[in-house]
Design a protein around this motif. Structure first.
Motif, PDB file in Angstrom:
ATOM      1  N   UNK B 187      -3.238   7.469  10.214  1.00 32.98           N
ATOM      2  CA  UNK B 187      -4.401   7.904  10.967  1.00 32.98           C
ATOM      3  C   UNK B 187      -4.202   7.468  12.415  1.00 32.98           C
ATOM      4  N   UNK B 227     -15.058   6.251  17.123  1.00 29.55           N
ATOM      5  CA  UNK B 227     -15.488   4.953  16.599  1.00 29.55           C
ATOM      6  C   UNK B 227     -15.423   4.954  15.071  1.00 29.55           C
ATOM      7  N   UNK B 228     -15.815   6.076  14.472  1.00 29.21           N
ATOM      8  CA  UNK B 228     -15.748   6.149  13.011  1.00 29.21           C
ATOM      9  C   UNK B 228     -14.312   5.948  12.528  1.00 29.21           C
ATOM     10  N   UNK B 229     -13.381   6.652  13.153  1.00 31.04           N
ATOM     11  CA  UNK B 229     -11.980   6.514  12.738  1.00 31.04           C
ATOM     12  C   UNK B 229     -11.444   5.097  12.989  1.00 31.04           C
ATOM     13  N   UNK B 230     -11.816   4.541  14.145  1.00 30.32           N
ATOM     14  CA  UNK B 230     -11.386   3.166  14.450  1.00 30.32           C
ATOM     15  C   UNK B 230     -11.832   2.212  13.342  1.00 30.32           C
ATOM     16  N   UNK B 231     -13.098   2.336  12.986  1.00 30.97           N
ATOM     17  CA  UNK B 231     -13.638   1.427  11.972  1.00 30.97           C
ATOM     18  C   UNK B 231     -13.135   1.804  10.577  1.00 30.97           C
ATOM     19  N   UNK B 232     -12.827   3.095  10.393  1.00 27.23           N
ATOM     20  CA  UNK B 232     -12.279   3.538   9.119  1.00 27.23           C
ATOM     21  C   UNK B 232     -10.887   2.922   8.897  1.00 27.23           C
ATOM     22  N   UNK B 234      -9.810   0.190  10.144  1.00 25.21           N
ATOM     23  CA  UNK B 234      -9.991  -1.230   9.828  1.00 25.21           C
ATOM     24  C   UNK B 234     -10.454  -1.432   8.389  1.00 25.21           C
ATOM     25  N   UNK B 235     -11.353  -0.566   7.935  1.00 31.73           N
ATOM     26  CA  UNK B 235     -11.866  -0.704   6.567  1.00 31.73           C
ATOM     27  C   UNK B 235     -10.760  -0.456   5.545  1.00 31.73           C
ATOM     28  N   UNK B 236      -9.809   0.409   5.908  1.00 32.66           N
ATOM     29  CA  UNK B 236      -8.758   0.736   4.946  1.00 32.66           C
ATOM     30  C   UNK B 236      -7.578  -0.222   4.993  1.00 32.66           C
ATOM     31  N   UNK B 246     -15.527  -4.397   7.280  1.00 33.68           N
ATOM     32  CA  UNK B 246     -16.884  -3.880   7.214  1.00 33.68           C
ATOM     33  C   UNK B 246     -16.791  -2.373   6.980  1.00 33.68           C
ATOM     34  N   UNK B 247     -17.908  -1.746   6.674  1.00 33.62           N
ATOM     35  CA  UNK B 247     -17.898  -0.305   6.469  1.00 33.62           C
ATOM     36  C   UNK B 247     -17.731   0.411   7.802  1.00 33.62           C
ATOM     37  N   UNK B 248     -17.129   1.600   7.791  1.00 28.02           N
ATOM     38  CA  UNK B 248     -17.001   2.351   9.035  1.00 28.02           C
ATOM     39  C   UNK B 248     -18.379   2.663   9.613  1.00 28.02           C
ATOM     40  N   UNK B 249     -18.441   2.776  10.945  1.00 26.05           N
ATOM     41  CA  UNK B 249     -19.717   3.033  11.607  1.00 26.05           C
ATOM     42  C   UNK B 249     -20.019   4.527  11.563  1.00 26.05           C
ATOM     43  N   UNK B 258     -20.216   7.876   5.097  1.00 27.17           N
ATOM     44  CA  UNK B 258     -19.613   9.114   5.558  1.00 27.17           C
ATOM     45  C   UNK B 258     -19.929   9.399   7.008  1.00 27.17           C
TER      46      UNK B 258
END
Lengths: 769, 273
Positions: B187, B227-232, B234-236, B246-249, B258
């Motif tokens: 990603x 931001x969603x992908x950034x946090x995604x 990290x979550x993965x 933490x969960x994605x934002x 989602x």
């Protein structure tokens, strides 16, 4: 300043009509000429006495007359001297180490009943001799790992020298090496501390009730003092170990006047890689070295000058592709001056720096990244022996910080990142008085007034909720951008119940103006320091503690029971998804919350006999709360280990053979594991429901060590230390991973624990001549 | 190469130091995670590249053994943009679709109504940023990678013109011989705050062999999805062991997992000869 002092002491000065004189001087080690810290000076037949200060100096004021004064220090022969006091007198005393070491092996540097009598609480002192006997990983004796065996202090994990005090963070410890702050006290990601045992004299840790002369960090002060160098004769100390070797040389430059010590250490973990079959591995470098240096010169009775320094680097190079090189450098120039037998001044200029350089070569581009911090510090500390009942300390400290949060240079086109340096001036003005009210009550009260000024040149920004810059102001020259003043009261009191027991209480408030921005829960050299600014308020901690102290069997056993409560404000974390690395706007991503930590610590220590050691137990809880995290609910911090036990035992079989053993137990770390998973696009995503809602398995481990003295005489002493880490080969979980049970069904997972160190023997040969 | 990669490499190498020393792995048999109730997940996308809006509604599954991610049927999904309101039809359980030539540079709003609860998200579809060039060369790592003597490995380089005077957010998808690289590490996202020139070249760390067909899809997304992908990521990728995941934002209101993504894309492909 003087006025305040006079007011403070006015009610004590009413009885000073009779003629009084002062006896003062230094207490030193007869064989090395080094001063003894915390030696007891006691006027026989009275209740009057004193302890030597950090520089071995004491001062007692008595009425005219004849006195028998007893000088004692654990592990040394006591000396009693008859003094005819009819004028102010200087009396320097040299004590020699006890010959019958076997009966009086003493592990505490403190005077016998200091545990009960002094106002100090939440304090642990350690002598190098003690640290050297405790078995550790790879046989590298280590101050920071020994400290972790004390109640209230938790280690950062398997084999790690990082420590957390009473629920505090890694950046909330003030680590001082000869008064110079050490910003990153570990080598090789924490597996070794930067303190070379051969160069260290003694160590003192304040977990609470920090004296007013210390400030700037919330949770602890670790004060480490380097050896001064033998003033009488030349000696070399060294060792050859499993993964490192060290050598220290000390001796007089001019006998009894000036001396020096140089100590060096280098690891050679990467030497083994030379034997690797893989040619790429052979090109990998992984080592650290450090160098300690100290020299002193006694100008006359009233003036002494010290110069000391530390320099250490860690080098890690993976072929030509990746390299990182980081380390600390500190320097201290100190002048100790005696105005008169009652007024003592210590002037210090300190330099300290930490920097990290990362180089990456991906075949096309070279990338260099530099980050770090450096400090220049001026300190003036006065100690005034006002009268027998009052000892006043006052002074100031002024630190000029330069922060470099990251600077990237590369030959890659179109990329250039540099985050502006930040500058700050941190000052602390303090006064404290240790007052003996009567035979039962002794109190110490003080106030520290700290100020933090963010200085120009620099640009400040304001951000909106989207982290976009909405406004900026440019400051040029040395202007003050933002100023934070703070009052930090300190109080400690002892009520002595009887000769063997006392009750103590304390209150301490600390402000912290520099913050470590950490990219993960382990300490990495990528972590960097930032100052408090308009957007980042100072961290504040108030600590309350209460303790019961009791010694048994003529101070052979000492015990303490302490409870504490800490209230932490403006604790720092980040918004979800924050990239802290090379982020010029990192401040807009910081979030601030509160913390609370409370617990009880229990310690029993046996100080003399053939068997010495201690048992420590801590029960504690540390939690944090941020509106932005965990749905605004309190959550435990990573190192919130409910139960923590350490048992340390050292046994002397005979003059040649000594054995030691330790056992530690702690509740597993609080950790965040997923509670479910789901699909987004082609990705499988973990679903987290609770921050740090899980626990790692409990941790326990035993280590043993044996030291055999091969040869011991006046001129030459050598011993072999054999130690075994993790004796019963406990497989403690270092990490827990979730891996597919079966490659064909990648969705079905099982938990796998990764353990780091199995049973691990090591051998070290040590010598002194 | 984005500087962020240095950071990843550094962390990876540094955290591997202990393992140079010694380590061993062992399965924990009695390990159990807490049982929590299944939650709603909305994966909503709309694109000018596919000319479609696709919304998948599912529920979370068990972490250790997700037998299934249950599809959620019977939701009412509406898409709003400019003055148009569009109702998505449920083609198969949990899969809601609409086909349309969706305009770029437009704000889209999605409404999901299910079980008497409503979830809403907005996403801006940026204009497409074209790829200007795709090329390849022999990698200098060939000598480390080869499985037999003389084998060559290639790296590809894409180029594009980064529109100035605005912040752009991109995602790069790479397909080799019609198979998308789709692990968490594939990603690839970037913003343009570090770009100082308008022509940007990027050579991702992927190796190809002769006769490989390589396709780059260059996707423009909005800030919330960046931001969603950034946090995604990290979550993965976070293992819990060195960080606190933490969960994605999400950009959805109404406390749901989602996100809603409106995007535009350009593609270029090349065959390595």
């Amino acid at each position: 300043m003087k006025k305040i002092l006079i007011i403070l002491l006015i009610f004590n000065s009413l009885h000073t009509y009779s003629q009084k004189f002062t006896i003062s001087g230094y207490v030193k080690d007869a064989s090395t000429g080094e001063v003894l810290i915390g030696a007891s000076v006691y006027v026989l037949g009275t209740t009057t006495g004193a302890f030597t200060n950090y520089y071995g100096f004491y001062s007692i004021t008595l009425e005219k007359g004849n006195y028998n004064i007893e000088y004692s220090y654990l592990g040394y022969n006591t000396k009693t001297i008859l003094i005819q006091l009819s004028a102010n007198k200087t009396h320097n005393v040299e004590l020699s180490a006890s010959v019958e070491k076997l009966e009086t092996v003493v592990v505490s540097a403190e005077a016998r009943d200091k545990n009960v009598t002094s106002v100090e609480m939440g304090t642990q002192s350690l002598q190098m001799a003690e640290i050297k006997n405790i078995p550790v990983l790879f046989g590298e004796n280590d101050i920071l790992k020994t400290i972790q065996l004390m109640p209230g202090v938790k280690g950062a994990g398997e084999g790690n020298s990082g420590f957390f005090v009473r629920g505090g963070g890694a950046d909330q410890n003030l680590v001082l090496l000869d008064e110079a702050p050490v910003y990153n006290a570990s080598h090789m990601l924490g597996f070794f501390s930067v303190f070379n045992g051969d160069a260290i004299r003694d160590v003192k840790l304040y977990k609470g009730a920090m004296p007013a002369e210390y400030g700037g960090r919330l949770s602890s002060v670790l004060d480490i003092k380097m050896k001064e160098g033998n003033l009488k004769s030349y000696h070399a100390t060294g060792g050859v170990g499993t993964i490192s070797s060290r050598l220290a040389v000390e001796g007089p430059i001019k006998k009894d006047t000036s001396s020096f010590i140089i100590a060096a250490r280098r690891t050679y973990a990467d030497m083994f890689l030379l034997f690797a079959k893989d040619t790429n591995l052979r090109k990998t470098k992984l080592y650290f070295y450090d160098l300690n240096l100290k020299t002193n010169y006694t100008i006359n009775e009233n003036n002494r000058v010290f110069l000391s320094g530390y320099f250490g680097r860690d080098v890690f190079k993976f072929q030509d592709m990746f390299g990182t090189d980081w380390g600390n450098a500190t320097g201290t120039l100190r002048w100790v001056h005696l105005f008169n037998p009652k007024l003592f001044l210590n002037s210090t200029i300190v330099y300290s720096s930490f920097d990290n350089v990362i180089t990456v070569n991906n075949g096309m581009y070279d990338i260099d990244l530099k980050m770090g911090i450096n400090d220049v510090n001026l300190k003036e500390d006065f100690q005034w022996y006002a009268n027998t009942k009052n000892t006043v300390k006052f002074g100031f400290e002024s630190i000029y910080h330069t922060f470099n949060p990251g600077e990237l240079t590369t030959d890659m086109e179109g990329v250039n990142i540099s985050i502006d340096n930040k500058y700050a001036l941190e000052t602390g003005l303090y006064i404290s008085n240790e007052q003996t009210i009567n035979d039962y009550i002794k109190i110490k009260y003080g106030l520290r007034f700290s100020t933090f000024n963010v200085m120009g040149p620099g640009t400040t920004y304001t951000y909106n909720d989207n982290h976009e810059i909405t406004d900026s102001s440019i400051y040029s020259g040395k202007t003050i951008i933002k100023s934070y003043p703070g009052l930090e009261p300190r109080f400690a009191g002892t009520f002595r119940i009887n000769a063997e027991s006392s009750i103590k209480a304390s209150y301490t408030r600390n402000n912290q103006y520099v913050h470590l921005i950490q990219s993960s829960t382990v300490s990495l050299p990528l972590d960097y320091w930032i100052p408090s600014t308009e957007l980042t308020p100072p961290q504040v901690c108030s600590q309350y503690s209460l303790g019961y102290f009791r010694n048994f069997r003529e101070n052979m056993y000492e015990s303490s029971f302490e409870v504490y409560y800490k209230n932490l404000q403006s604790q720092i974390d980040y918004e979800n998804g924050t990239n802290v690395f090379l982020n010029p706007n990192v401040e807009s991503y910081l979030i601030f919350g509160n913390g609370r930590s409370y617990g009880a610590e229990f310690l029993v220590k046996k100080n003399s006999g053939t068997l010495t050691g201690w048992i420590g137990y801590t029960i504690s809880k540390t939690e944090k709360k941020f509106n932005e995290l965990n749905k605004g609910k309190w959550f435990p911090t990573r190192y919130d280990r409910t139960h923590d036990i350490s048992i340390v035992a050292m046994y002397d079989f005979n003059k040649r053979l000594q054995a030691s053993a330790t056992w530690v137990f702690s509740t597993g770390d609080a950790i965040t594991f997923p509670s479910g998973k789901y699909k987004i696009e082609e990705f499988t995503v973990n679903h987290y429901t609770e921050r740090n809602g899980y626990r790692m398995p409990n941790y326990h481990r035993a280590d043993i060590g044996i030291t055999y003295t091969v040869k011991k005489n006046e001129r030459y002493n050598s011993n072999i230390n054999f130690s075994v880490y993790n004796v019963y080969n406990r497989k403690n979980a270092y990490m827990i991973l979730f891996e597919p049970k079966d490659e064909k069904k990648p969705e079905e997972l099982q938990a796998v624990k990764v353990t780091l160190f199995p049973i691990l023997p090591s051998i070290t040969w040590n010598f002194t001549f | 190469m984005k500087p962020f990669n240095i950071y990843k490499i550094t962390i990876l190498l540094l955290t591997s130091i202990p393992f140079l020393l010694t380590n061993c792995e062992e399965v924990i048999d009695d390990f159990e995670l807490k049982k929590t109730k299944s939650e709603l997940v909305i994966d909503a996308q709309c694109s000018s590249f596919t000319d479609s809006a696709i919304v998948k509604i599912t529920r979370t599954g068990d972490y250790m053994n997700p037998i299934e991610y249950p599809a959620v049927s019977g939701a009412i999904v509406t898409l709003l943009f400019n003055d148009t309101t569009m109702l998505l039809t449920e083609k198969s359980p949990g899969l809601y679709i609409a086909t349309y030539s969706f305009p770029e540079n437009t704000m889209y709003t999605i409404h999901v109504q299910y079980d008497s609860k409503e979830y809403t998200a907005q996403s801006y579809m940026p204009g497409k940023v074209p790829l200007t060039k795709l090329s390849y060369r022999v990698s200098e790592y060939s000598k480390y990678l080869q499985t037999y003597p003389g084998e060559l490995f290639y790296v590809t380089k894409m180029e594009f013109l980064d529109p100035q005077n605005q912040t752009n957010y991109y995602r790069i998808k790479i397909t080799k011989n019609d198979t998308l690289f789709k692990s968490a590490n594939d990603l690839m996202i970037t913003d343009d705050i570090y770009f100082t020139a308008d022509t940007i070249q990027y050579e991702p760390f992927y190796f190809f062999k002769k006769n490989d067909k390589v396709l780059f899809e260059f996707t423009s997304i909005d800030k919330a999805n960046y931001l969603y992908y950034t946090t995604l990521i990290q979550a993965m990728t976070s293992t819990s062991n060195f960080s606190v995941p933490d969960n994605p934002t999400s950009n959805f209101s109404g406390n749901v997992l989602g996100r809603f993504l409106a995007y535009s894309s350009d593609t270029l492909s090349i065959i390595i000869k």
